[in-house]
Each structure stands twice: as C-alpha cells, then as structure tokens.
Write a protein that holds these residues in place. Sequence first.
Motif, short mmCIF file in Angstrom:
data_model
loop_
_atom_site.label_atom_id
_atom_site.label_comp_id
_atom_site.label_asym_id
_atom_site.label_seq_id
_atom_site.Cartn_x
_atom_site.Cartn_y
_atom_site.Cartn_z
N SER A 54 0.83 -1.21 0.00
CA SER A 54 0.00 0.00 0.00
C SER A 54 0.86 1.26 0.00
O SER A 54 0.55 2.23 -0.69
N GLN A 276 -13.06 5.39 6.82
CA GLN A 276 -12.42 4.57 5.78
C GLN A 276 -11.27 3.71 6.28
O GLN A 276 -10.64 3.01 5.50
N ASN A 278 -9.72 0.40 7.88
CA ASN A 278 -10.19 -0.98 7.85
C ASN A 278 -10.86 -1.33 9.18
O ASN A 278 -10.23 -1.25 10.23
N ASN A 287 -5.39 3.84 3.34
CA ASN A 287 -6.77 3.91 2.86
C ASN A 287 -7.18 5.36 2.66
O ASN A 287 -7.81 5.71 1.66
N LYS A 290 -5.54 6.61 -0.46
CA LYS A 290 -6.20 6.10 -1.67
C LYS A 290 -7.49 6.87 -1.93
O LYS A 290 -7.77 7.28 -3.06
N LEU A 324 -12.37 -0.03 -2.41
CA LEU A 324 -12.37 -0.57 -1.06
C LEU A 324 -13.73 -0.59 -0.36
O LEU A 324 -13.92 -1.31 0.61
N HIS A 328 -14.94 -3.09 2.57
CA HIS A 328 -15.07 -2.58 3.93
C HIS A 328 -16.27 -3.10 4.66
O HIS A 328 -16.21 -3.44 5.83
#
Lengths: 386, 72
Positions: A54, A276, A278, A287, A290, A324, A328
């Motif tokens: 990532s 957002q 995880n 995340n 992104k 995602l 999620h």
Amino acid sequence: MMRESYDVVVVGGGPGGCQAARTAAEGGVSVLVVEKDPDIGSPVRCAEGVSTRSLQEFYEPDPSFCRQFINEFHLVAPNGTHVEVAGVGEGYILDRKIFDRRVAEDAVRAGAQIVTNTNAIGARRVGDRVAVRLESRGEVLARVMVGADGTESRAGRWLGLRTFCPLHDMETAAQYLVAGIDTPPNRMEMHFGSSVAPGGYFWIFPKGNGVANVGLGISGDHGAAHTAFFYLDQMLERHWPNASILGRTMGGVPCTGGVKEIVGDNVMLVGDAAHQANPLTGGGITNAMKAGRIAGRVVAEAIRSGDCTRRGLRAYHDEWEDVLGRAHRRFHRLKEGAFSLSDDALNSLAETINRLPPGERSLSTILARALVARPKLLVELARLVF
Amino acid sequence: MILFHRDTCDFCGACVGVCPVDAIYLGKADLKVDHETCINCDFCVDVCPSRSLSQDSPRPRKGSRTVPKEAR
C-alpha cells in the motif's frame, strides 16, 4: 497570504487531506488546506503501521519516514499462545511526524497552499459555493469542501452528511511509546481476549532500538466499565513492568462499514471522517490516501466541468466503492463475527491453527476456522479473498 | 449534565465522533459541550480514553437513553 476563495478547501492536513490536495492541485485547480494544529504531523494519534504494497502506491520506502521493517506477524490468543501468520507480506512502522510532513510538502509542490494553526468551525452553502468558517480568521469560499478532519469530523455534518459513529463501532484506543522492551524488532503482534482488550486488540508495533508503539483499542461499548488505559496499564505491568514510557497518546478509531454518503453538494469526505480505516484492523493511513487520491482527481474534473453538485462529485463514491468500499462492509461484518468469539474459542482456535503446517497458517485460513460456525460470514470471507 | 475535565483531556476527538447530536465543539486545546443540545446519552463519557468527560447525574437505565435510532 490566504485568498478569499479557492476551488477546493480541504479541512484537515493529515495524509488523506494532503493527498487529496496534491491530486486536485495536479489536476489544475486551486487548493487550500486548513490544519487545526500548529504542526503538520503532530500530535501523532496512530500506531503507524502500513503494508509495503500500500505504501508503494504512493512512496518508495524511505529511511527518513520508515522506522522499522516488519516481516513477521503474530496473533496471540487470550492464554498467550502465539500463531505466526503466513503470507501476510511485509510492512513498515512509520514515523508519522516525518511521513505526514512529506505528504504535505508534496501537496505544496503540486501547487496547493497549506495554513496551519487554523481551525475550521463551520460551513454553509452560499449559492453554488461553500463558505468555510475559520476560527478568528473569518470565512473562505470554496466550490467544494473536502472534509478530511478525522475521527472528530464535523465537516460533513455542517453540510448535511451523517457521519456519526455508533458507540460499539468506535474503538477507544490508548498507546504508549515504550522503550527498553525485548520484543523482536521485525515482528508485529496483535493480542486478543476479553481481559486483554474487549471488542478490540492489544498491539505491539516495534520501532527499532528497543522501542515500540504498544497500545490497544476497546469497543466503545466496553468503555463504561474501564478505560482503554486501564487495560493498557495492565498489559504493560504483565509484560514489561520495568519499561520506560517515552510517550502517550489516545484517540478513537471509527470502525464502521463506512459512512453511507461520502459525497454531497459541494462536499466530499476522506479518511477517518468517512470511516475509511479498515474496520477489522483499524489501519487507515494508506486507505485515507487512496480515498484522497480519488477525491482529488474527481474534484478537479468536477470543477473543470462546472458541476460541483452531488451528481458531479458522485464518481468519487463509485470509485471508492470499487476500490475498497464494498470490501469494507465485508470486513465490518467479519469484525462483528471475529470479536464475538469467546476466550475459550480463541484459545482452541490458536491450537488448531498451530497444528497446521506453518505455510498454511494464513489469515484467511485462520478467519475461516474462526467463523466455521457462521456460514454467512464464511461467504463474506470467500468474497474478500477470491 | 456532562462535565469536562480539562487537566486530563488530550483533545483526541473520540467524543465528537460518537456524539449523535453534534453537541461537542473541539478547538485547539479546547472543548465545549453544548448543554442545550446534549441529550445525556453518555456515549462521550464511555468513549473517552482518559475519562475527561463525566456525567454528574445518575446513569439512565439501559434502554431508556433518548437517542436517535441510528445511535443504538
């Protein structure tokens, strides 16, 4: 000098906000980032772990902000049984103070402007724009406001988005920066159990030189009985009664399946503000970046095309869902299943897994065994893995 | 009524995230609860890692919290 109006005003100068700012600026629109704190990157409210994969979407690992290389990952059952998880790849424990500043510097290089020590305290729509109210600095106009203001986000609420986090999904977390501990430097650990960290987990994220981020999160539901620090002090006493505490931090991590509406007329939400991170691990750095990158690209296009309504910004929602968002919601359902296991179930799970050959002790195998009595969740897991 | 204890607060904002009625203002080293808006659900008290918020009246019986539907 701050101008009276910008195409985009980003509230919050963390990695999500700054990545959004950078991408928007690269798309040729004018961008202002307002950061409440006097220093970008400080205070750090984070355990600082990222996966190499990532991270590399944005930066090559660099010794200036990568404190420690990690290639070993242990899950620890309530009775202390370690399971070394296979096939999880590798990662780094960052130095967020330096990392966040790097993302901010690159946003500025791309053409964004950043003002620190400036607290956004409200926003209202004025015609087809948003007036963002800044504490003791008046108002600044924007075509679109990007709310990247973290757990404590109110930016969405000012413009009608519902970002409230249910109590049981808010992980209340406490962390010490601990020195003088004997944990292997390349190994990350997560410990589970109702007396360890109810509804969450205890973590050891090493930073090299005998130093580690040692912390835990508990579900907000359990906060009435004891605080996160109560459990953390207990763990420290048990594992390293003589260690030195060099730093202390705390915070909340919204671990829902995501905010339903992350886009509205003239507004987008990024990072913790949009829940957002995880929901299973609480990891949110990359995340947020992104999401920020998608939001930045979409907002630049929307401004060029002249449609900053919900419809014009909708592509951000759709792309996030693909990248995602859907995963999620699956992680969130898996979290509910995994954290509902009793201590006995976790202990016997660890023993079962340790009977498998080391190469087969993958995270998906572990989760599949953990959820064997929950066929619906196994389906969720299968959709995530395949 | 929710009481605020400035000496232990770290201004992390977890309380703001769980407030169902947006009654908490967080500034730079500053926090205020709007007692007019507050519904005394005590979510902020539960979620605070440093117990910097407390409730000065007895805890409502479980289920009697008058909070919006999505908060339960």
